[in-house]
Scaffold this motif. Structure first.
Motif, PDB file in Angstrom:
ATOM      1  N   ALA A   1       0.970  -1.363  -0.082  1.00 51.84           N
ATOM      2  CA  ALA A   1       0.168   0.048   0.126  1.00 51.84           C
ATOM      3  C   ALA A   1       1.016   1.220   0.030  1.00 51.84           C
ATOM      4  O   ALA A   1       1.783   1.347   0.794  1.00 51.84           O
ATOM      5  CB  ALA A   1      -0.891   0.013   1.158  1.00 51.84           C
TER       6      ALA A   1
ATOM      7  N   HIS B   1      -4.027   4.968  -3.112  1.00 50.97           N
ATOM      8  CA  HIS B   1      -5.116   5.751  -2.676  1.00 50.97           C
ATOM      9  C   HIS B   1      -4.736   7.099  -3.530  1.00 50.97           C
ATOM     10  O   HIS B   1      -4.273   8.092  -3.064  1.00 50.97           O
ATOM     11  CB  HIS B   1      -5.065   6.315  -1.293  1.00 50.97           C
ATOM     12  CG  HIS B   1      -5.517   5.195  -0.203  1.00 50.97           C
ATOM     13  ND1 HIS B   1      -6.764   4.507  -0.208  1.00 50.97           N
ATOM     14  CD2 HIS B   1      -4.971   4.709   0.869  1.00 50.97           C
ATOM     15  CE1 HIS B   1      -7.121   3.839   0.493  1.00 50.97           C
ATOM     16  NE2 HIS B   1      -5.822   3.725   1.392  1.00 50.97           N
TER      17      HIS B   1
ATOM     18  N   ASP C   1      -7.713   1.429  -3.860  1.00 54.00           N
ATOM     19  CA  ASP C   1      -8.362   1.383  -2.620  1.00 54.00           C
ATOM     20  C   ASP C   1      -9.359   2.489  -2.495  1.00 54.00           C
ATOM     21  O   ASP C   1      -9.342   3.377  -1.531  1.00 54.00           O
ATOM     22  CB  ASP C   1      -7.483   1.217  -1.623  1.00 54.00           C
ATOM     23  CG  ASP C   1      -7.861   1.043  -0.206  1.00 54.00           C
ATOM     24  OD1 ASP C   1      -9.056   0.534  -0.029  1.00 54.00           O
ATOM     25  OD2 ASP C   1      -7.186   0.917   0.806  1.00 54.00           O
TER      26      ASP C   1
ATOM     27  N   LEU D   1     -15.613  -4.992   1.233  1.00 55.98           N
ATOM     28  CA  LEU D   1     -14.841  -4.774   2.527  1.00 55.98           C
ATOM     29  C   LEU D   1     -15.840  -5.664   3.636  1.00 55.98           C
ATOM     30  O   LEU D   1     -16.857  -4.859   4.085  1.00 55.98           O
ATOM     31  CB  LEU D   1     -14.926  -3.454   3.108  1.00 55.98           C
ATOM     32  CG  LEU D   1     -13.686  -2.623   2.330  1.00 55.98           C
ATOM     33  CD1 LEU D   1     -14.092  -1.518   1.485  1.00 55.98           C
ATOM     34  CD2 LEU D   1     -12.460  -2.333   3.280  1.00 55.98           C
TER      35      LEU D   1
ATOM     36  N   ILE E   1     -11.927  -7.880   1.166  1.00 55.90           N
ATOM     37  CA  ILE E   1     -10.940  -7.240   2.320  1.00 55.90           C
ATOM     38  C   ILE E   1     -11.449  -7.901   3.677  1.00 55.90           C
ATOM     39  O   ILE E   1     -12.551  -7.606   3.941  1.00 55.90           O
ATOM     40  CB  ILE E   1     -10.923  -5.728   2.391  1.00 55.90           C
ATOM     41  CG1 ILE E   1     -10.361  -5.207   0.932  1.00 55.90           C
ATOM     42  CG2 ILE E   1     -10.114  -5.057   3.310  1.00 55.90           C
ATOM     43  CD1 ILE E   1      -8.898  -5.481   0.721  1.00 55.90           C
TER      44      ILE E   1
ATOM     45  N   PRO F   1      -5.195  -6.179   5.022  1.00 60.64           N
ATOM     46  CA  PRO F   1      -4.263  -5.371   5.456  1.00 60.64           C
ATOM     47  C   PRO F   1      -4.317  -5.413   7.173  1.00 60.64           C
ATOM     48  O   PRO F   1      -4.992  -6.131   7.721  1.00 60.64           O
ATOM     49  CB  PRO F   1      -5.294  -4.081   5.435  1.00 60.64           C
ATOM     50  CG  PRO F   1      -6.586  -4.401   5.150  1.00 60.64           C
ATOM     51  CD  PRO F   1      -6.756  -5.987   4.975  1.00 60.64           C
TER      52      PRO F   1
ATOM     53  N   GLN G   1      -5.259   1.579  13.897  1.00 61.19           N
ATOM     54  CA  GLN G   1      -4.628   0.396  13.333  1.00 61.19           C
ATOM     55  C   GLN G   1      -4.222  -0.688  14.134  1.00 61.19           C
ATOM     56  O   GLN G   1      -3.524  -0.451  15.109  1.00 61.19           O
ATOM     57  CB  GLN G   1      -3.634   0.904  12.185  1.00 61.19           C
ATOM     58  CG  GLN G   1      -2.989  -0.104  11.274  1.00 61.19           C
ATOM     59  CD  GLN G   1      -4.142  -0.892  10.391  1.00 61.19           C
ATOM     60  OE1 GLN G   1      -5.003  -1.509  10.587  1.00 61.19           O
ATOM     61  NE2 GLN G   1      -3.791  -0.841   8.975  1.00 61.19           N
TER      62      GLN G   1
ATOM     63  N   ARG H   1       3.160   1.228   5.587  1.00 55.29           N
ATOM     64  CA  ARG H   1       4.150   1.808   6.309  1.00 55.29           C
ATOM     65  C   ARG H   1       5.345   0.737   6.792  1.00 55.29           C
ATOM     66  O   ARG H   1       6.272   1.183   6.791  1.00 55.29           O
ATOM     67  CB  ARG H   1       3.637   2.557   7.526  1.00 55.29           C
ATOM     68  CG  ARG H   1       2.804   3.713   7.268  1.00 55.29           C
ATOM     69  CD  ARG H   1       2.121   4.116   8.284  1.00 55.29           C
ATOM     70  NE  ARG H   1       0.744   3.378   8.495  1.00 55.29           N
ATOM     71  CZ  ARG H   1      -0.213   3.871   9.228  1.00 55.29           C
ATOM     72  NH1 ARG H   1      -0.020   4.676  10.105  1.00 55.29           N
ATOM     73  NH2 ARG H   1      -1.127   3.114   9.546  1.00 55.29           N
TER      74      ARG H   1
ATOM     75  N   TYR I   1       7.315   0.808   3.220  1.00 54.89           N
ATOM     76  CA  TYR I   1       7.818   2.235   2.714  1.00 54.89           C
ATOM     77  C   TYR I   1       7.755   3.436   3.808  1.00 54.89           C
ATOM     78  O   TYR I   1       8.486   4.429   3.696  1.00 54.89           O
ATOM     79  CB  TYR I   1       6.768   2.833   1.566  1.00 54.89           C
ATOM     80  CG  TYR I   1       5.395   3.469   2.442  1.00 54.89           C
ATOM     81  CD1 TYR I   1       5.323   4.741   3.043  1.00 54.89           C
ATOM     82  CD2 TYR I   1       4.171   2.580   2.422  1.00 54.89           C
ATOM     83  CE1 TYR I   1       4.197   5.364   3.638  1.00 54.89           C
ATOM     84  CE2 TYR I   1       3.318   3.200   3.032  1.00 54.89           C
ATOM     85  CZ  TYR I   1       3.086   4.492   3.587  1.00 54.89           C
ATOM     86  OH  TYR I   1       2.129   4.862   4.197  1.00 54.89           O
TER      87      TYR I   1
END
Ligand code: S5P
Length: 262
Positions: free
Chosen positions: A36, A62, A91, A147, A180, A198, A211, A232, A235
């Motif tokens: 992502a 996104h 997404d 979802l 998802i 995710p 999260q 994250r 990246y």
């Protein structure tokens, strides 16, 4: 409750074209990692996409958070998808009535349906949302994920909501090929929904904004999901994007191989 089959075997018997492409790609490239790329500058998005490209089956975007979005960005993303052999998943989390999502998917600045192989939708508006998106996406060979469960603390996506979401998917299997979700959703041996998950991280358990992270092993082996989505964790540190992609790709694939042994 389904007998475990390899991604390759599932590709051979899957009735949904988008699912077939994805499963074939995962088998061919030996990866169940989706990254992502939630960054806000075009150059950064492209640079990360290029760095993670060799390791992923799906690149998740996104697109509406990119400050300097332009048509060239999607053209370059499409080129990278060809060069590195990955699919693009915008997404968008559509959540409106069928007539509105049709326009949000096909029109506006982003014209998502024209470049994104996969997108997703909440089921809160009822089944019309699927039909609206299908009218636009199916003729283009696109696929939809619903979802069914979210990764964040306190999510309302549970119980009857999740059950009804799966029932809706069952009625639209030409377009909806999975979810998802946080666990496998198949009810019978005949069903083969792809679950992309995710909330995956190896180093931290949360982000302070709700999260919640689990490991690739928990997601693939313990919960029977198919694709890990990592943001994250990959990246977050710009100097380690390639290293982290390889690390998560290896962890995801090792978990899949372990599941194959069971
Ligand atoms: O339930 C969900 C569904 C999604 S698609 N929870 C999520 O976190 N996501 C997305 O996955 C979220 O929008 C973000 O793009 C990614 C997780 O990013 P990370 O940085 O927390 O790994």
């Amino acid at each position: 409750m389904n007998t475990f089959k390899t991604y390759g075997d599932r590709a051979k018997s899957h009735s949904n074209a988008c699912a077939r492409s994805l499963l074939e790609l995962m088998e061919r490239k030996q990866t169940n990692l989706s990254v992502a790329v939630d960054v806000t500058k075009k150059a950064e998005l492209l640079s990360i996409a290029n760095a993670v490209g060799p390791y992923v089956c799906v690149l998740k975007t996104h697109i509406d958070i990119v400050d300097d979005f332009d048509q060239d960005l999607v053209e370059q993303l499409e080129q990278l998808a060809k060069t590195h052999d990955f699919m693009i998943f915008e997404d968008r989390k559509f959540a409106d009535i069928g007539n509105t999502v049709k326009h949000q998917y096909g029109n506006g600045i982003y014209k998502i349906a024209s470049w994104s192989h996969i997108t997703n939708a909440h089921t809160v508006p009822g089944e019309g949302i699927i039909q609206g998106l299908k009218d636009v996406g199916l003729p283009l060979g696109r696929g939809l994920l619903l979802l069914a469960e979210m990764s964040s603390k306190g999510a309302l996506t549970k119980g009857d909501y999740t059950t009804e979401s799966v029932a809706m998917a069952r009625r639209h299997q030409d377009f909806v090929f999975g979810f998802i979700a946080q666990q496998q959703m198949n009810q019978t041996d005949d069903e083969d929904f792809i679950v992309m998950t995710p909330g995956v991280g190896l180093d931290v358990k949360g982000d302070g904004l709700g999260q919640q992270y689990r490991t690739p092993h928990q997601v693939i082996v313990d919960s029977g999901c198919d694709v890990i989505i990592v943001g994250r964790g990959v990246y977050g540190n710009p100097d380690q994007v390639q290293q982290q992609s390889a690390r998560y790709r290896d962890a995801g694939w090792a978990a899949y191989l372990e599941r194959c042994q069971q």
